[in-house]
Scaffold this motif. Structure first.
Motif, PDB file in Angstrom:
ATOM      1  N   VAL A  32       0.763  -1.195   0.064  1.00 39.16           N
ATOM      2  CA  VAL A  32       0.008   0.051  -0.084  1.00 39.16           C
ATOM      3  C   VAL A  32       1.099   1.070   0.106  1.00 39.16           C
ATOM      4  O   VAL A  32       1.947   1.322   0.621  1.00 39.16           O
ATOM      5  CB  VAL A  32      -0.961  -0.039   1.364  1.00 39.16           C
ATOM      6  CG1 VAL A  32      -1.750   1.580   1.534  1.00 39.16           C
ATOM      7  CG2 VAL A  32      -2.028  -0.981   1.104  1.00 39.16           C
ATOM      8  N   VAL A  33       0.726   2.394  -1.030  1.00 35.90           N
ATOM      9  CA  VAL A  33       1.254   3.438  -0.829  1.00 35.90           C
ATOM     10  C   VAL A  33       0.324   4.462   0.102  1.00 35.90           C
ATOM     11  O   VAL A  33      -0.796   4.569  -0.185  1.00 35.90           O
ATOM     12  CB  VAL A  33       1.648   3.942  -2.226  1.00 35.90           C
ATOM     13  CG1 VAL A  33       2.470   3.206  -2.918  1.00 35.90           C
ATOM     14  CG2 VAL A  33       0.202   4.086  -3.176  1.00 35.90           C
ATOM     15  N   GLU A  73      -6.964   2.071   7.330  1.00 39.94           N
ATOM     16  CA  GLU A  73      -7.427   0.560   7.199  1.00 39.94           C
ATOM     17  C   GLU A  73      -6.601  -0.154   6.063  1.00 39.94           C
ATOM     18  O   GLU A  73      -6.212  -1.352   6.364  1.00 39.94           O
ATOM     19  CB  GLU A  73      -8.865   0.629   6.954  1.00 39.94           C
ATOM     20  CG  GLU A  73      -9.382  -1.074   6.941  1.00 39.94           C
ATOM     21  CD  GLU A  73      -9.253  -1.845   8.202  1.00 39.94           C
ATOM     22  OE1 GLU A  73      -9.231  -2.967   8.200  1.00 39.94           O
ATOM     23  OE2 GLU A  73      -9.053  -1.353   9.187  1.00 39.94           O
ATOM     24  N   LYS A  74      -6.135   0.349   5.114  1.00 47.01           N
ATOM     25  CA  LYS A  74      -5.523  -0.253   4.051  1.00 47.01           C
ATOM     26  C   LYS A  74      -4.253  -0.712   4.522  1.00 47.01           C
ATOM     27  O   LYS A  74      -3.355  -1.452   4.342  1.00 47.01           O
ATOM     28  CB  LYS A  74      -5.399   0.758   2.763  1.00 47.01           C
ATOM     29  CG  LYS A  74      -6.656   0.727   1.997  1.00 47.01           C
ATOM     30  CD  LYS A  74      -6.395   1.449   0.738  1.00 47.01           C
ATOM     31  CE  LYS A  74      -7.733   1.595  -0.029  1.00 47.01           C
ATOM     32  NZ  LYS A  74      -7.831   2.643  -1.116  1.00 47.01           N
ATOM     33  N   PHE A  81       3.162  -4.513   3.093  1.00 47.96           N
ATOM     34  CA  PHE A  81       4.175  -3.627   3.117  1.00 47.96           C
ATOM     35  C   PHE A  81       3.778  -2.086   2.840  1.00 47.96           C
ATOM     36  O   PHE A  81       2.438  -2.156   2.224  1.00 47.96           O
ATOM     37  CB  PHE A  81       4.957  -3.646   1.770  1.00 47.96           C
ATOM     38  CG  PHE A  81       5.808  -5.051   1.657  1.00 47.96           C
ATOM     39  CD1 PHE A  81       7.013  -4.969   2.471  1.00 47.96           C
ATOM     40  CD2 PHE A  81       5.328  -5.999   1.069  1.00 47.96           C
ATOM     41  CE1 PHE A  81       7.857  -6.387   2.175  1.00 47.96           C
ATOM     42  CE2 PHE A  81       6.172  -7.361   0.847  1.00 47.96           C
ATOM     43  CZ  PHE A  81       7.272  -7.383   1.729  1.00 47.96           C
ATOM     44  N   VAL A  82       4.207  -1.212   3.509  1.00 44.61           N
ATOM     45  CA  VAL A  82       3.537   0.382   3.357  1.00 44.61           C
ATOM     46  C   VAL A  82       4.534   0.976   3.073  1.00 44.61           C
ATOM     47  O   VAL A  82       5.714   1.173   3.483  1.00 44.61           O
ATOM     48  CB  VAL A  82       2.927   0.694   4.698  1.00 44.61           C
ATOM     49  CG1 VAL A  82       2.474   2.127   4.522  1.00 44.61           C
ATOM     50  CG2 VAL A  82       1.799  -0.107   5.339  1.00 44.61           C
ATOM     51  N   VAL A  99      11.919  -3.588   8.332  1.00 46.06           N
ATOM     52  CA  VAL A  99      13.016  -3.505   7.313  1.00 46.06           C
ATOM     53  C   VAL A  99      12.820  -2.079   6.725  1.00 46.06           C
ATOM     54  O   VAL A  99      12.448  -1.649   5.846  1.00 46.06           O
ATOM     55  CB  VAL A  99      13.083  -4.400   6.267  1.00 46.06           C
ATOM     56  CG1 VAL A  99      14.429  -4.404   5.427  1.00 46.06           C
ATOM     57  CG2 VAL A  99      13.076  -5.951   6.857  1.00 46.06           C
ATOM     58  N   ARG A 100      14.057  -1.095   7.224  1.00 46.95           N
ATOM     59  CA  ARG A 100      13.645   0.292   6.731  1.00 46.95           C
ATOM     60  C   ARG A 100      12.526   0.715   6.711  1.00 46.95           C
ATOM     61  O   ARG A 100      11.827   1.613   5.833  1.00 46.95           O
ATOM     62  CB  ARG A 100      14.443   0.408   5.439  1.00 46.95           C
ATOM     63  CG  ARG A 100      15.784  -0.319   5.491  1.00 46.95           C
ATOM     64  CD  ARG A 100      16.424   0.192   4.016  1.00 46.95           C
ATOM     65  NE  ARG A 100      17.916  -0.395   3.761  1.00 46.95           N
ATOM     66  CZ  ARG A 100      18.427  -0.281   2.905  1.00 46.95           C
ATOM     67  NH1 ARG A 100      17.964   0.255   1.707  1.00 46.95           N
ATOM     68  NH2 ARG A 100      19.855  -0.491   2.816  1.00 46.95           N
ATOM     69  N   GLY A 101      11.571   0.606   7.718  1.00 51.76           N
ATOM     70  CA  GLY A 101      10.464   1.169   8.145  1.00 51.76           C
ATOM     71  C   GLY A 101       9.311   0.505   7.371  1.00 51.76           C
ATOM     72  O   GLY A 101       8.126   0.891   7.145  1.00 51.76           O
TER      73      GLY A 101
END
Length: 221
Positions: free
Chosen positions: A130-131, A165-166, A172-173, A206-208
């Protein structure tokens, strides 16, 4: 082969992320682009859409997407009718894309689907990316678009799952407020992880980048 779903609310930077993934030579299926192909002159959906919504066909033989949007936006029954035409066609194209990639031995492919959660498409993905960006930045990006108004933006947000919610459901965000360089670094880290075929066994950062425990289903080889 790992299937990564790419999604995010309007104005969050999904198109930019998709372009970066393509430049990393990750095969990517663009659901929006497929819809445009289906509605273009000669497209498979043209006849059915014109039958369901008379008057939206252009002189060139395609569908006037602006006029069609006016016929369905904010009208759930009309929107369901349109989705009943388009979604099976897009899904069939997606299946062909995945099958071709698997036959080539690709280690990773991306399904770029704006409403991945809303259409319950996560079951077709091993992981979901998700971006996301702060609401104020999201609004600034969207309001700058031609023809966009605050009222229309609010209507679009109501039709989408909330960003929080996404992010909660994502594997991964990617934070796109960090600029293009920051977005690219995050995507590169994810691609490295998945191309190596890693299967995270525990929650870690991992790196946020947050990752859940294991894939959503058995990964296909």
């Amino acid at each position: 082969m790992i299937v990564l779903g790419l999604t995010g609310s309007i104005g969050m930077g999904k198109s930019t992320a998709a372009g970066m993934l393509r430049r990393m030579r990750v095969p990517l299926f663009d659901a929006d682009a497929e819809v445009h192909r289906q509605l273009a002159p000669g497209g498979a959906a043209v006849a059915q859409v014109e039958h369901a919504f008379p008057g939206v066909r252009t002189p060139e033989g395609g569908i006037d997407r602006k006029r069609l949007g006016e016929r369905v936006f904010g009208k759930p029954e009309a929107l369901r009718r349109l989705e009943g035409i388009l979604h099976p066609m897009v899904r069939a194209a997606e299946k062909r894309f995945v099958a071709r990639a698997r036959a080539r031995g690709e280690p990773l492919v991306v399904l770029d689907i704006p409403l991945l959660f809303e259409t319950r498409g996560t079951g077709r993905c091993d992981y979901v990316l998700v971006v996301s960006a702060p609401a104020r930045l999201q609004r600034q990006r969207v309001i700058r678009r031609p023809g966009m108004t605050p009222v229309r933006f609010a209507d679009i947000l109501r039709a989408q799952m909330p960003d929080r919610e996404k992010r909660r459901r994502a594997d991964f965000v990617v934070a796109t407020a960090l600029g293009r360089a920051g977005t690219l670094r995050q995507l590169q880290a994810i691609v490295r992880i998945l191309r190596r075929g890693e299967r995270p066994q525990r929650l870690r950062t991992v790196r946020g980048l947050r990752r859940r425990r294991g894939p959503r289903r058995c990964a296909r080889s």
